[in-house]
Design a protein around this motif. Structure first.
Motif, PDB file in Angstrom:
ATOM      1  N   VAL A 275    -189.622 -17.182  18.313  1.00 38.20           N
ATOM      2  CA  VAL A 275    -190.562 -18.490  18.887  1.00 38.20           C
ATOM      3  C   VAL A 275    -190.063 -18.040  20.572  1.00 38.20           C
ATOM      4  N   CYS A 276    -191.893 -18.061  20.718  1.00 43.02           N
ATOM      5  CA  CYS A 276    -191.669 -18.246  22.646  1.00 43.02           C
ATOM      6  C   CYS A 276    -191.846 -18.979  22.970  1.00 43.02           C
ATOM      7  N   LEU A 277    -192.839 -19.334  24.363  1.00 39.37           N
ATOM      8  CA  LEU A 277    -193.448 -20.608  24.388  1.00 39.37           C
ATOM      9  C   LEU A 277    -194.386 -20.019  26.214  1.00 39.37           C
ATOM     10  N   ASP A 278    -194.830 -20.282  26.668  1.00 40.76           N
ATOM     11  CA  ASP A 278    -195.579 -20.293  28.572  1.00 40.76           C
ATOM     12  C   ASP A 278    -194.694 -21.110  29.556  1.00 40.76           C
ATOM     13  N   GLY A 279    -194.113 -20.424  29.751  1.00 44.54           N
ATOM     14  CA  GLY A 279    -193.043 -21.915  30.572  1.00 44.54           C
ATOM     15  C   GLY A 279    -193.146 -22.098  32.000  1.00 44.54           C
ATOM     16  N   GLY A 280    -193.798 -20.606  32.663  1.00 46.64           N
ATOM     17  CA  GLY A 280    -193.982 -20.950  33.656  1.00 46.64           C
ATOM     18  C   GLY A 280    -192.613 -20.048  34.204  1.00 46.64           C
ATOM     19  N   PRO A 281    -193.292 -19.258  35.507  1.00 47.71           N
ATOM     20  CA  PRO A 281    -192.287 -18.605  36.309  1.00 47.71           C
ATOM     21  C   PRO A 281    -190.999 -18.552  36.818  1.00 47.71           C
ATOM     22  N   LEU A 282    -190.439 -19.989  36.446  1.00 45.30           N
ATOM     23  CA  LEU A 282    -188.732 -21.086  37.123  1.00 45.30           C
ATOM     24  C   LEU A 282    -187.848 -19.533  36.171  1.00 45.30           C
ATOM     25  N   PHE A 283    -188.002 -19.108  35.273  1.00 39.92           N
ATOM     26  CA  PHE A 283    -186.684 -18.230  34.375  1.00 39.92           C
ATOM     27  C   PHE A 283    -187.599 -17.300  33.900  1.00 39.92           C
ATOM     28  N   THR A 284    -187.375 -16.438  33.634  1.00 39.40           N
ATOM     29  CA  THR A 284    -187.482 -14.610  33.942  1.00 39.40           C
ATOM     30  C   THR A 284    -186.317 -14.196  33.300  1.00 39.40           C
ATOM     31  N   PHE A 285    -186.703 -12.634  32.538  1.00 39.31           N
ATOM     32  CA  PHE A 285    -185.522 -12.383  30.990  1.00 39.31           C
ATOM     33  C   PHE A 285    -185.185 -11.299  32.109  1.00 39.31           C
ATOM     34  N   ASN A 286    -183.665 -10.879  32.072  1.00 35.97           N
ATOM     35  CA  ASN A 286    -182.464 -10.226  32.360  1.00 35.97           C
ATOM     36  C   ASN A 286    -182.208  -9.210  31.574  1.00 35.97           C
ATOM     37  N   GLU A 287    -181.319  -8.455  31.841  1.00 36.40           N
ATOM     38  CA  GLU A 287    -180.414  -8.004  30.607  1.00 36.40           C
ATOM     39  C   GLU A 287    -179.919  -8.232  29.983  1.00 36.40           C
ATOM     40  N   SER A 288    -179.362  -9.532  30.445  1.00 35.14           N
ATOM     41  CA  SER A 288    -177.694 -10.530  29.834  1.00 35.14           C
ATOM     42  C   SER A 288    -178.216 -10.418  28.639  1.00 35.14           C
ATOM     43  N   ILE A 289    -179.576 -10.712  28.029  1.00 36.97           N
ATOM     44  CA  ILE A 289    -179.620 -10.168  26.446  1.00 36.97           C
ATOM     45  C   ILE A 289    -180.608  -9.373  26.218  1.00 36.97           C
ATOM     46  N   SER A 290    -180.330  -8.721  24.838  1.00 36.09           N
ATOM     47  CA  SER A 290    -181.441  -7.442  24.689  1.00 36.09           C
ATOM     48  C   SER A 290    -181.710  -7.678  23.196  1.00 36.09           C
ATOM     49  N   PHE A 291    -182.678  -6.915  22.301  1.00 35.78           N
ATOM     50  CA  PHE A 291    -182.943  -7.205  21.323  1.00 35.78           C
ATOM     51  C   PHE A 291    -182.160  -5.675  21.145  1.00 35.78           C
ATOM     52  N   VAL A 292    -181.128  -5.214  20.134  1.00 39.94           N
ATOM     53  CA  VAL A 292    -180.678  -3.874  19.449  1.00 39.94           C
ATOM     54  C   VAL A 292    -181.663  -3.381  17.983  1.00 39.94           C
ATOM     55  N   VAL A 293    -182.705  -2.225  17.789  1.00 38.94           N
ATOM     56  CA  VAL A 293    -182.884  -1.780  16.945  1.00 38.94           C
ATOM     57  C   VAL A 293    -182.535  -0.428  16.821  1.00 38.94           C
ATOM     58  N   ALA A 294    -182.068  -0.681  15.722  1.00 41.55           N
ATOM     59  CA  ALA A 294    -181.615   0.323  14.718  1.00 41.55           C
ATOM     60  C   ALA A 294    -182.030   1.250  13.722  1.00 41.55           C
ATOM     61  N   CYS A 295    -182.418   2.356  14.229  1.00 43.24           N
ATOM     62  CA  CYS A 295    -183.063   2.853  14.185  1.00 43.24           C
ATOM     63  C   CYS A 295    -182.413   4.430  12.897  1.00 43.24           C
ATOM     64  N   ALA A 296    -183.527   4.621  11.918  1.00 38.84           N
ATOM     65  CA  ALA A 296    -183.336   5.769  10.414  1.00 38.84           C
ATOM     66  C   ALA A 296    -183.061   7.524  10.911  1.00 38.84           C
ATOM     67  N   ASP A 297    -183.492   7.241  12.213  1.00 41.32           N
ATOM     68  CA  ASP A 297    -183.788   9.411  12.843  1.00 41.32           C
ATOM     69  C   ASP A 297    -184.169   8.796  14.003  1.00 41.32           C
ATOM     70  N   GLN A 298    -184.651  10.127  14.284  1.00 42.60           N
ATOM     71  CA  GLN A 298    -184.690  10.300  15.453  1.00 42.60           C
ATOM     72  C   GLN A 298    -186.336   9.750  15.899  1.00 42.60           C
ATOM     73  N   GLU A 299    -187.085  10.492  14.944  1.00 46.12           N
ATOM     74  CA  GLU A 299    -188.502  10.277  14.625  1.00 46.12           C
ATOM     75  C   GLU A 299    -188.562   8.865  15.671  1.00 46.12           C
ATOM     76  N   GLU A 300    -187.926   8.224  15.019  1.00 45.30           N
ATOM     77  CA  GLU A 300    -188.481   6.691  14.927  1.00 45.30           C
ATOM     78  C   GLU A 300    -187.807   5.590  16.332  1.00 45.30           C
ATOM     79  N   ILE A 301    -187.100   6.665  16.528  1.00 41.78           N
ATOM     80  CA  ILE A 301    -185.799   6.203  18.090  1.00 41.78           C
ATOM     81  C   ILE A 301    -187.445   6.571  19.175  1.00 41.78           C
ATOM     82  N   ASP A 302    -188.019   7.453  18.689  1.00 41.48           N
ATOM     83  CA  ASP A 302    -188.975   7.911  19.585  1.00 41.48           C
ATOM     84  C   ASP A 302    -190.242   6.627  19.464  1.00 41.48           C
TER      85      ASP A 302
END
Length: 155
Positions: free
Chosen positions: A68-95
């Motif tokens: 889910v997402c929203l436009d909420g204005g500049p009050l909050f911003t993203f930082n590294e304390s939350i990230s999404f892991v993308v598990a890749c099958a091989d180097q080609e997918e990582i690249d």
């Protein structure tokens, strides 16, 4: 409004929710925008001032994961304390994912990157645990920005 999953991440954008959804569904296979609800008329509530036409509630799926997402204005911003892991099958997918999601070079380390919206991602091999079992493999990984599987295997 579409049905919600029992648990799903919600991304708060300043005013780029629509752009981010479109970008992400282009990056990941089996992805789609499910629905977009816009802020109603500004006269209905003081919190809606300046928000007409922006995303109040966007729902999208990235390779089977609902967001889910929203436009909420500049009050909050993203930082590294939350990230999404993308598990890749091989180097080609990582690249491939790295080239699309890494847009902030100073944020790159150990497979972590940040996209143009400020969202952090971990682009790693699905067998990362096997590739970092020995101390020398971990040392190599700590020096990498984008994960290079062959370097970890040869460590």
């Amino acid at each position: 409004m579409a049905e919600l999953s029992p648990i799903q991440p919600c991304l708060w954008f300043d005013d780029q929710a629509r752009e981010a959804m479109a970008y992400y569904v282009d990056v990941f296979p089996n992805s789609r925008i499910t629905s977009i609800d816009e802020y109603p008329d500004e006269s209905l509530d003081e919190h809606f001032t300046g928000m007409k036409g922006k995303v109040l509630n966007g729902q999208f799926t990235l390779n089977g994961v609902d967001f889910v997402c929203l436009d909420g204005g500049p009050l909050f911003t993203f930082n590294e304390s939350i990230s999404f892991v993308v598990a890749c099958a091989d180097q080609e997918e990582i690249d491939r994912y790295w080239s699309k999601l890494s847009k902030v070079p100073e944020s790159e380390q150990c497979g972590w990157c940040k996209d143009q919206f400020g969202v952090s991602w971990q682009i790693i091999p699905a067998n990362m645990g096997d590739l970092t079992r020995r101390p020398e493999q971990i040392q190599v990984m700590m020096q990498q920005k984008k994960i290079v599987i062959a370097e970890l295997e040869n460590a």
